[in-house]
Design an enzyme around this catalytic site. Structure first.
Site, PDB file in Angstrom:
ATOM      1  N   MET A   1       0.848  -1.198   0.000  1.00  0.00           N
ATOM      2  CA  MET A   1       0.000   0.000   0.000  1.00  0.00           C
ATOM      3  C   MET A   1       0.886   1.251   0.000  1.00  0.00           C
ATOM      4  SD  MET A   1      -3.422  -0.964   2.051  1.00  0.00           S
ATOM      5  CE  MET A   1      -2.830  -0.685   3.695  1.00  0.00           C
ATOM      6  N   GLY A   2       2.138   1.100  -0.427  1.00  0.00           N
ATOM      7  CA  GLY A   2       3.047   2.241  -0.474  1.00  0.00           C
ATOM      8  C   GLY A   2       3.549   2.606   0.910  1.00  0.00           C
TER       9      GLY A   2
ATOM     10  N   GLY B   1      11.186  -2.837   5.682  1.00  0.00           N
ATOM     11  CA  GLY B   1      10.492  -4.130   5.640  1.00  0.00           C
ATOM     12  C   GLY B   1      10.110  -4.465   4.206  1.00  0.00           C
ATOM     13  N   HIS B   2       9.495  -3.476   3.512  1.00  0.00           N
ATOM     14  CA  HIS B   2       9.140  -3.700   2.099  1.00  0.00           C
ATOM     15  C   HIS B   2      10.401  -3.930   1.263  1.00  0.00           C
ATOM     16  CE1 HIS B   2       5.623  -1.076   3.360  1.00  0.00           C
ATOM     17  NE2 HIS B   2       5.014  -2.140   2.888  1.00  0.00           N
TER      18      HIS B   2
ATOM     19  N   GLY C   1       5.245 -10.280   4.521  1.00  0.00           N
ATOM     20  CA  GLY C   1       5.954 -10.263   5.793  1.00  0.00           C
ATOM     21  C   GLY C   1       5.189 -11.036   6.862  1.00  0.00           C
TER      22      GLY C   1
ATOM     23  N   LYS D   1       5.038 -10.188   9.874  1.00  0.00           N
ATOM     24  CA  LYS D   1       4.418  -9.284  10.866  1.00  0.00           C
ATOM     25  C   LYS D   1       2.900  -9.338  10.746  1.00  0.00           C
ATOM     26  CE  LYS D   1       4.090  -4.719  10.685  1.00  0.00           C
ATOM     27  NZ  LYS D   1       2.764  -4.248  11.112  1.00  0.00           N
TER      28      LYS D   1
ATOM     29  N   MET E   1       8.927  -2.922  11.935  1.00  0.00           N
ATOM     30  CA  MET E   1       8.731  -1.848  10.944  1.00  0.00           C
ATOM     31  C   MET E   1       7.300  -1.870  10.439  1.00  0.00           C
ATOM     32  SD  MET E   1      12.014  -0.890   9.085  1.00  0.00           S
ATOM     33  CE  MET E   1      13.613  -0.927   9.874  1.00  0.00           C
TER      34      MET E   1
HETATM   35  O1  PAF Z   1      -0.067  -5.726   3.661  1.00  0.00           O
HETATM   36  C1  PAF Z   1      -0.478  -4.823   2.918  1.00  0.00           C
HETATM   37  O2  PAF Z   1       0.193  -3.827   2.678  1.00  0.00           O
HETATM   38  C2  PAF Z   1      -1.864  -4.964   2.306  1.00  0.00           C
HETATM   39  O3  PAF Z   1      -2.746  -5.590   3.166  1.00  0.00           O
HETATM   40  C3  PAF Z   1      -1.851  -5.644   0.934  1.00  0.00           C
HETATM   41  C4  PAF Z   1      -1.377  -7.087   1.037  1.00  0.00           C
HETATM   42  C5  PAF Z   1      -0.953  -4.886  -0.026  1.00  0.00           C
HETATM   43  C6  PAF Z   1      -3.264  -5.674   0.337  1.00  0.00           C
HETATM   44  O4  PAF Z   1      -3.766  -4.385   0.151  1.00  0.00           O
END
Ligand code: PAF
Length: 285
Positions: free
Chosen positions: A27-28, A33-34, A144, A146, A181
């Protein structure tokens, strides 16, 4: 790095990718972590794709959809630096056009823990991730640990609906002081951030007791509750559940377990967990 801001552009860009595709749905408001998920997707696949979409259907009416952080420019820079090939940034109108009426629900796994406090949340998550999988057609998708319940729900969805991809669980990335995070950490004031450390501290204590042989689920739950109660403004749940299906232990922990916590520090909702009885990284500092 190619960016696609429409379904048509995404389909065209995807058609040009030959070989395996690792996918990181987000979700940006990307953080380390991402980045660790993206790096893994890059390393383990011929190509890597990321989606950035703040999914309205997974937010409740009183939740933080409007104020959810949106940092697209920095997000693109992080994707590029991580070696991502394709970033998909649809709008709500594209993903939920007028007349949209099809939903995916993983029924039982969506009920406990966060499901109790966020009705409809996992239906929104499962639906958007199913749509994103249909569009991106990944070989592997990275999530993740988390968000342990989300991971369980999506793993079940992929198995139940015979989706031709592998879900890859990735360890929680923590700040040097132990805080897991999260895009929502940026809402915390310095004093709240300090208080939020009680979560990883409480989980570490449960890990320590478990490692010493404690198997009484009730006792470990009360240790968690006591450690959180003093610092958090609201504890929504502090629970020990079976890792396999998130059901409760009747007494002793006799299978791999998830010690999971959710609640508020100030107006910020935080979640965290550790796995007991199965290899995996701990909530270590
Ligand atoms: O974990 C997230 O950021 C959201 O729940 C996801 C998996 C992108 C779905 O919108």
């Amino acid at each position: 790095m190619k960016t696609a801001n429409s379904i048509d552009a995404l389909r065209k860009a995807r058609a040009k990718l030959r070989g395996s595709v690792g996918f990181v749905p987000t979700m940006g408001a990307l953080h380390e972590g991402h980045v660790s998920l993206m790096r893994r997707a890059v390393k383990e696949n011929k190509h890597a794709a990321v989606s950035i979409f703040v999914n309205p259907s997974q937010f409740g009416p009183s939740e933080d959809l409007a104020k959810y952080p949106r940092t697209l420019k920095q997000d693109f820079a992080l994707c590029k630096k991580a070696g991502v090939d394709l970033v998909f940034t649809p709008t709500s109108e594209m993903m939920y056009p007028s007349g949209f009426d099809s939903w995916v629900e993983v029924v039982e796994l969506s009920k406990p823990l966060c499901g109790e406090f966020r009705p409809g949340h996992f239906k929104g998550v499962a639906t958007i991730v199913c749509k994103l999988f249909n569009l991106v057609q990944p070989t592997r998708a990275y999530f993740g640990r988390k968000d342990a319940q989300q991971l369980a729900v999506l793993t079940r969805m992929v198995a139940d609906l015979n989706m031709p991809l592998e879900i890859v669980p990735c360890e929680t990335v923590r700040e040097s002081d132990g805080l897991a995070m999260s895009s929502r950490n940026r809402y915390l004031s310095p004093a709240e951030r300090e208080r939020a450390l009680c979560i990883s501290r409480a989980l570490r204590e449960v890990e320590r007791l478990y490692a010493k042989g404690e198997r009484d689920a009730g006792h470990l739950t009360s240790v968690l509750e006591a450690a959180l109660g003093a610092e958090m403004d609201e504890v929504q749940y502090a629970d020990i559940r079976k890792l396999s299906d998130l059901s409760e232990f009747s007494d002793k922990i006799n299978a791999p377990a998830l010690a999971a916590v959710a609640g508020y520090v100030g107006s910020t909702r935080l979640i965290d967990n550790v796995v007991l009885g199965q290899s995996g990284k701990a909530a270590r500092k």
